[in-house]
Design a protein around this motif. Structure first.
Motif, short mmCIF file in Angstrom:
data_model
loop_
_atom_site.label_atom_id
_atom_site.label_comp_id
_atom_site.label_asym_id
_atom_site.label_seq_id
_atom_site.Cartn_x
_atom_site.Cartn_y
_atom_site.Cartn_z
N ARG A 187 0.83 -1.20 0.00
CA ARG A 187 0.00 0.00 0.00
C ARG A 187 0.87 1.26 0.00
O ARG A 187 0.57 2.23 -0.70
CB ARG A 187 -0.91 -0.01 1.23
N LYS A 188 1.98 1.22 0.76
CA LYS A 188 2.89 2.36 0.78
C LYS A 188 3.53 2.56 -0.60
O LYS A 188 3.69 3.69 -1.06
CB LYS A 188 3.97 2.18 1.84
N LYS A 189 3.89 1.44 -1.24
CA LYS A 189 4.48 1.56 -2.58
C LYS A 189 3.49 2.20 -3.53
O LYS A 189 3.83 3.09 -4.30
CB LYS A 189 4.88 0.17 -3.12
N ILE A 239 1.87 9.28 -5.39
CA ILE A 239 2.41 10.61 -5.05
C ILE A 239 3.49 10.98 -6.06
O ILE A 239 3.53 12.13 -6.54
CB ILE A 239 2.98 10.61 -3.61
N HIS A 240 4.32 10.00 -6.42
CA HIS A 240 5.38 10.27 -7.40
C HIS A 240 4.76 10.64 -8.75
O HIS A 240 5.21 11.61 -9.39
CB HIS A 240 6.28 9.03 -7.53
N ASN A 241 3.73 9.89 -9.15
CA ASN A 241 3.05 10.22 -10.41
C ASN A 241 2.40 11.60 -10.32
O ASN A 241 2.48 12.39 -11.27
CB ASN A 241 1.99 9.17 -10.74
N ALA A 261 2.34 17.16 -11.80
CA ALA A 261 2.39 18.57 -11.37
C ALA A 261 3.62 19.25 -11.94
O ALA A 261 3.55 20.40 -12.40
CB ALA A 261 2.38 18.64 -9.85
N ARG A 262 4.76 18.56 -11.92
CA ARG A 262 5.99 19.14 -12.47
C ARG A 262 5.84 19.36 -13.98
O ARG A 262 6.27 20.38 -14.52
CB ARG A 262 7.17 18.22 -12.18
N GLU A 263 5.21 18.40 -14.66
CA GLU A 263 5.00 18.53 -16.10
C GLU A 263 4.08 19.71 -16.40
O GLU A 263 4.36 20.51 -17.32
CB GLU A 263 4.39 17.23 -16.63
N LYS A 264 3.01 19.84 -15.61
CA LYS A 264 2.11 21.00 -15.80
C LYS A 264 2.84 22.29 -15.54
O LYS A 264 2.67 23.27 -16.27
CB LYS A 264 0.91 20.88 -14.85
#
Length: 193
Positions: A127-129, A135-137, A142-145
């Motif tokens: 579940r953490k993975k 979160i990473h996605n 967000a970084r791409e936007k």
């Protein structure tokens, strides 16, 4: 306690005949010094020499212990011996068997609990993975936007600068045209000569 007839006073020797007057370094046996020494010896033996009293008390204690307590102590020791034998032959094997049975049950329960905890831990890690990958996605999106927004801002800024440069270039061309036009007029005046 001891009597005065069996002890020899300090500084005197017993007479070879068992009594009588003897001359010693202090005087005759009947002299007052001899009597004082004899009295001092008796006082010393009564006050400071407790061996006869201690020996009597020791004999009395041993006699009382042997007579009154000897059989009772033997019975207590035999009872203890029987109790130890019964414990070794019956109680200990029963306790050992019960303990082994209970320990096997406890070990099985402990193994089951350990397996359950391991499964829960694996689920939590998965579940953490998943959570961290989401979160990473999300961070990547967000970084791409943010990069797209920055790129659009950069392109707008470049278009604004391009328009500005084009405007300045147009003005410079216009000035150059005017300048060349004036120069042509000036040349046209000279060519008429």
């Amino acid at each position: 306690m001891s009597g005065g007839g069996t002890e020899t006073p300090v500084g005197c020797e017993p007479a070879p005949g068992g009594g009588g007057k003897k001359k010693d370094s202090l005087g005759f046996a009947g002299s007052p010094a001899h009597l004082i020494i004899k009295d001092l010896g008796e006082i010393h033996s009564r006050l400071l020499d407790h061996r006869p009293v201690i020996q009597g008390e020791t004999r009395y204690f041993v006699k009382e212990f042997e007579e009154k307590r000897g059989l009772r102590e033997m019975r207590v020791l035999e009872n203890l011996k029987h109790m130890i034998q019964e414990t070794n032959e019956h109680t200990l094997p029963t306790c050992r068997a019960t303990m082994q049975d209970n320990l096997n049950q406890v070990l099985q329960r402990l193994q089951a609990a350990t397996d359950s905890v391991c499964r829960l831990q694996q689920r939590e890690q998965e579940r953490k993975k998943i959570f961290f990958s989401q979160i990473h996605n999300d961070l990547l999106i967000a970084r791409e936007k943010q990069q797209v927004t920055q790129w659009e801002d950069f392109m707008r800024e470049q278009h604004g600068k391009q328009a500005e440069v084009d405007g300045e270039h147009g003005k410079a061309l216009e000035k150059l045209r005017e300048q060349y036009a004036e120069m042509e007029k000036g040349l046209a005046r000279f060519s008429t000569f």
